[in-house]
Motif scaffolding. Structure first.
Motif, PDB file in Angstrom:
ATOM      1  N   PHE A 187      23.495  23.459   0.313  1.00 44.71           N
ATOM      2  CA  PHE A 187      23.694  22.034   0.566  1.00 44.71           C
ATOM      3  C   PHE A 187      22.455  21.269   0.099  1.00 44.71           C
ATOM      4  N   LEU A 188      22.616  20.486  -0.962  1.00 43.99           N
ATOM      5  CA  LEU A 188      21.483  19.759  -1.542  1.00 43.99           C
ATOM      6  C   LEU A 188      20.804  18.848  -0.531  1.00 43.99           C
ATOM      7  N   LEU A 189      21.580  18.166   0.279  1.00 46.91           N
ATOM      8  CA  LEU A 189      21.031  17.135   1.173  1.00 46.91           C
ATOM      9  C   LEU A 189      20.648  17.669   2.548  1.00 46.91           C
ATOM     10  N   GLU A 190      20.615  18.962   2.702  1.00 49.37           N
ATOM     11  CA  GLU A 190      20.381  19.544   4.020  1.00 49.37           C
ATOM     12  C   GLU A 190      19.118  19.011   4.718  1.00 49.37           C
ATOM     13  N   PRO A 191      17.984  18.835   4.032  1.00 52.30           N
ATOM     14  CA  PRO A 191      16.778  18.388   4.761  1.00 52.30           C
ATOM     15  C   PRO A 191      16.872  16.966   5.295  1.00 52.30           C
ATOM     16  N   ALA A 197      18.012   6.780   7.917  1.00 58.08           N
ATOM     17  CA  ALA A 197      16.962   6.061   7.204  1.00 58.08           C
ATOM     18  C   ALA A 197      16.635   6.703   5.859  1.00 58.08           C
ATOM     19  N   ALA A 198      17.145   7.906   5.630  1.00 57.50           N
ATOM     20  CA  ALA A 198      16.874   8.602   4.373  1.00 57.50           C
ATOM     21  C   ALA A 198      17.768   8.122   3.239  1.00 57.50           C
ATOM     22  N   PHE A 199      18.733   7.229   3.564  1.00 56.57           N
ATOM     23  CA  PHE A 199      19.717   6.828   2.570  1.00 56.57           C
ATOM     24  C   PHE A 199      19.652   5.330   2.286  1.00 56.57           C
ATOM     25  N   GLN A 200      20.086   4.993   1.082  1.00 60.67           N
ATOM     26  CA  GLN A 200      20.162   3.591   0.685  1.00 60.67           C
ATOM     27  C   GLN A 200      21.280   2.896   1.471  1.00 60.67           C
ATOM     28  N   ASP A 202      24.181   2.116   0.798  1.00 56.76           N
ATOM     29  CA  ASP A 202      25.536   2.664   0.658  1.00 56.76           C
ATOM     30  C   ASP A 202      25.762   3.910   1.510  1.00 56.76           C
ATOM     31  N   ASN A 203      24.702   4.402   2.144  1.00 60.61           N
ATOM     32  CA  ASN A 203      24.765   5.591   2.995  1.00 60.61           C
ATOM     33  C   ASN A 203      25.179   6.847   2.224  1.00 60.61           C
ATOM     34  N   LEU A 204      24.986   6.810   0.911  1.00 55.22           N
ATOM     35  CA  LEU A 204      25.328   7.958   0.069  1.00 55.22           C
ATOM     36  C   LEU A 204      24.137   8.494  -0.716  1.00 55.22           C
ATOM     37  N   HIS A 205      23.310   7.583  -1.205  1.00 56.45           N
ATOM     38  CA  HIS A 205      22.241   7.980  -2.109  1.00 56.45           C
ATOM     39  C   HIS A 205      20.879   7.930  -1.415  1.00 56.45           C
ATOM     40  N   PRO A 206      20.108   8.994  -1.521  1.00 50.82           N
ATOM     41  CA  PRO A 206      18.813   9.050  -0.850  1.00 50.82           C
ATOM     42  C   PRO A 206      17.810   8.028  -1.398  1.00 50.82           C
ATOM     43  N   VAL A 207      16.906   7.571  -0.533  1.00 52.23           N
ATOM     44  CA  VAL A 207      15.858   6.637  -0.928  1.00 52.23           C
ATOM     45  C   VAL A 207      14.723   7.415  -1.610  1.00 52.23           C
ATOM     46  N   ALA A 208      13.822   6.673  -2.204  1.00 50.25           N
ATOM     47  CA  ALA A 208      12.719   7.295  -2.942  1.00 50.25           C
ATOM     48  C   ALA A 208      11.830   8.145  -2.044  1.00 50.25           C
ATOM     49  N   ALA A 209      11.652   7.713  -0.805  1.00 48.74           N
ATOM     50  CA  ALA A 209      10.701   8.394   0.076  1.00 48.74           C
ATOM     51  C   ALA A 209      11.092   9.837   0.380  1.00 48.74           C
ATOM     52  N   VAL A 210      12.377  10.161   0.291  1.00 48.67           N
ATOM     53  CA  VAL A 210      12.805  11.523   0.639  1.00 48.67           C
ATOM     54  C   VAL A 210      13.031  12.405  -0.587  1.00 48.67           C
ATOM     55  N   PRO A 212      10.830  13.774  -2.589  1.00 50.72           N
ATOM     56  CA  PRO A 212       9.995  14.981  -2.571  1.00 50.72           C
ATOM     57  C   PRO A 212      10.565  16.087  -1.684  1.00 50.72           C
ATOM     58  N   ALA A 213      11.217  15.714  -0.591  1.00 47.66           N
ATOM     59  CA  ALA A 213      11.821  16.728   0.284  1.00 47.66           C
ATOM     60  C   ALA A 213      12.968  17.436  -0.433  1.00 47.66           C
ATOM     61  N   LEU A 214      13.748  16.684  -1.206  1.00 47.73           N
ATOM     62  CA  LEU A 214      14.830  17.302  -1.979  1.00 47.73           C
ATOM     63  C   LEU A 214      14.263  18.221  -3.060  1.00 47.73           C
ATOM     64  N   ARG A 215      13.208  17.758  -3.716  1.00 46.21           N
ATOM     65  CA  ARG A 215      12.563  18.611  -4.729  1.00 46.21           C
ATOM     66  C   ARG A 215      12.098  19.919  -4.125  1.00 46.21           C
ATOM     67  N   ASP A 216      11.434  19.848  -2.970  1.00 48.75           N
ATOM     68  CA  ASP A 216      10.926  21.067  -2.337  1.00 48.75           C
ATOM     69  C   ASP A 216      12.071  21.978  -1.917  1.00 48.75           C
ATOM     70  N   HIS A 217      13.155  21.380  -1.476  1.00 41.26           N
ATOM     71  CA  HIS A 217      14.338  22.150  -1.064  1.00 41.26           C
ATOM     72  C   HIS A 217      14.914  22.923  -2.255  1.00 41.26           C
ATOM     73  N   VAL A 218      15.039  22.259  -3.387  1.00 45.40           N
ATOM     74  CA  VAL A 218      15.551  22.908  -4.593  1.00 45.40           C
ATOM     75  C   VAL A 218      14.552  23.935  -5.115  1.00 45.40           C
ATOM     76  N   TRP A 219      13.282  23.614  -5.035  1.00 46.73           N
ATOM     77  CA  TRP A 219      12.241  24.484  -5.581  1.00 46.73           C
ATOM     78  C   TRP A 219      12.275  25.876  -4.942  1.00 46.73           C
ATOM     79  N   LYS A 220      12.548  25.927  -3.649  1.00 42.25           N
ATOM     80  CA  LYS A 220      12.568  27.219  -2.970  1.00 42.25           C
ATOM     81  C   LYS A 220      13.627  28.153  -3.552  1.00 42.25           C
ATOM     82  N   ALA A 221      14.753  27.580  -3.958  1.00 43.44           N
ATOM     83  CA  ALA A 221      15.825  28.399  -4.536  1.00 43.44           C
ATOM     84  C   ALA A 221      15.612  28.631  -6.030  1.00 43.44           C
TER      85      ALA A 221
END
Length: 227
Positions: A187-191, A197-200, A202-210, A212-221
Motif C-alpha cells: 500500500f503506497l499510502l500506508e504511512p 492533514a496529509a492530503f490536499q 481533494d482528500n486524494l493527493h498527498p501534500v508536499a510535506a509528506v 519524503p515519508a512516501l519516498r522512504d516507504h518505497v525506498w525500503k522495498a
C-alpha cells in the motif's frame, strides 16, 4: 617439341614459404582488416529505475521536484551513484494506459528495475478487478521480458466500495506478486493514509510535506533490488 615448348607446359610452381611466415602474414592481414572496420557496439545504458504511476507518482498539485519520485532520485544519487530514475507517471493513468505504453517504454529505456504503481484510478472508477489484474500482469511480463526486476506497488480502496470489491482489488497485487515473483509494497499510502492533514483539499493527493515519508516507504522495498 623444343625446350621452350616443354617449359611452357610445366605446371606453375609457387615459391616455397615457411609455414610460420605464412601464418604471420595471415595474422597481419587480419589485423589490418579488423582495424579498417571497427566494431560498432552500442554502449550499455546506465542502471535505471523506471516508474510507472498515476497522479500519486506524478506529483499532482505540486512542483515536480517535490514529489516522492523526484526525492527518490535525489536519494539514489547519494546512495547509488551512477543510477538514474525515469518517471513515466501520468496523472489520471489507469492500468490499461500503462499496459498500452509499457512495451515501448521498456524497449526504449532498458530499465534495470521497473516500479509499477498503477490501479488507483481503476478502483476509483469501479473497473472490474479482473481487468486491472490482466493489465498489471502484462506490464510485469513486459518488464521481466527485458530482464528488469519489478517492484509492484499496491493500492487500497475506501470501504464504501464494498467488502467484495475492496478485497478483490487488494488481492490482485498480492497474487500477481506471488505469480510473477516480484517485490511487493502492499500500500503506497500506508504511512499517511489515516492523517487527513496529509492530503490536499481533494482528500486524494498527498501534500508536499509528506512526500519524503512516501519516498522512504518505497525506498525500503526498492533498495534490495538495486544490488
Amino acid at each position: 617439341m623444343n625446350s621452350r615448348d616443354r617449359a611452357s607446359r610445366r605446371p606453375l610452381q609457387w615459391p616455397k614459404v615457411p609455414v610460420a611466415a605464412l601464418w604471420l602474414l595471415l595474422l597481419a592481414l587480419g589485423n589490418v582488416a579488423w582495424a579498417a572496420t571497427p566494431a560498432k557496439i552500442a554502449p550499455l545504458p546506465p542502471p535505471t529505475v523506471l516508474v510507472f504511476g498515476d497522479s500519486l507518482s506524478a506529483a499532482y498539485g505540486l512542483d515536480a521536484a517535490q514529489g516522492w519520485v523526484a526525492l527518490l532520485e535525489q536519494r539514489m544519487a547519494q546512495a547509488r551513484p551512477g543510477w538514474r530514475v525515469i518517471n513515466a507517471s501520468i496523472s489520471g493513468e489507469t492500468s490499461a494506459g500503462g499496459s498500452a505504453r509499457v512495451v515501448r517504454e521498456v524497449a526504449r529505456v532498458r530499465p534495470t528495475v521497473v516500479v509499477i504503481a498503477l490501479g488507483a484510478n481503476d478502483g476509483l472508477r469501479g473497473l472490474p478487478p479482473r481487468e486491472t489484474r490482466r493489465n498489471l500482469a502484462r506490464m510485469i511480463g513486459a518488464a521481466q521480458g527485458v530482464g528488469a526486476k519489478v517492484l509492484l506497488v499496491g493500492m487500497r480502496m475506501p470501504p464504501n466500495y464494498g467488502a467484495e470489491y475492496t478485497q478483490a482489488f487488494e488481492r490482485n497485487y498480492r497474487e500477481l506478486s506471488q505469480l510473477f515473483d516480484t517485490a511487493l509494497l502492499p500500500f503506497l499510502l500506508e504511512p499517511i493514509a489515516r492523517d487527513r492533514a496529509a492530503f490536499q483539499a481533494d482528500n486524494l493527493h498527498p501534500v508536499a510535506a509528506v512526500q519524503p515519508a512516501l519516498r522512504d516507504h518505497v525506498w525500503k522495498a526498492l533498495e534490495p533490488l538495486l544490488k
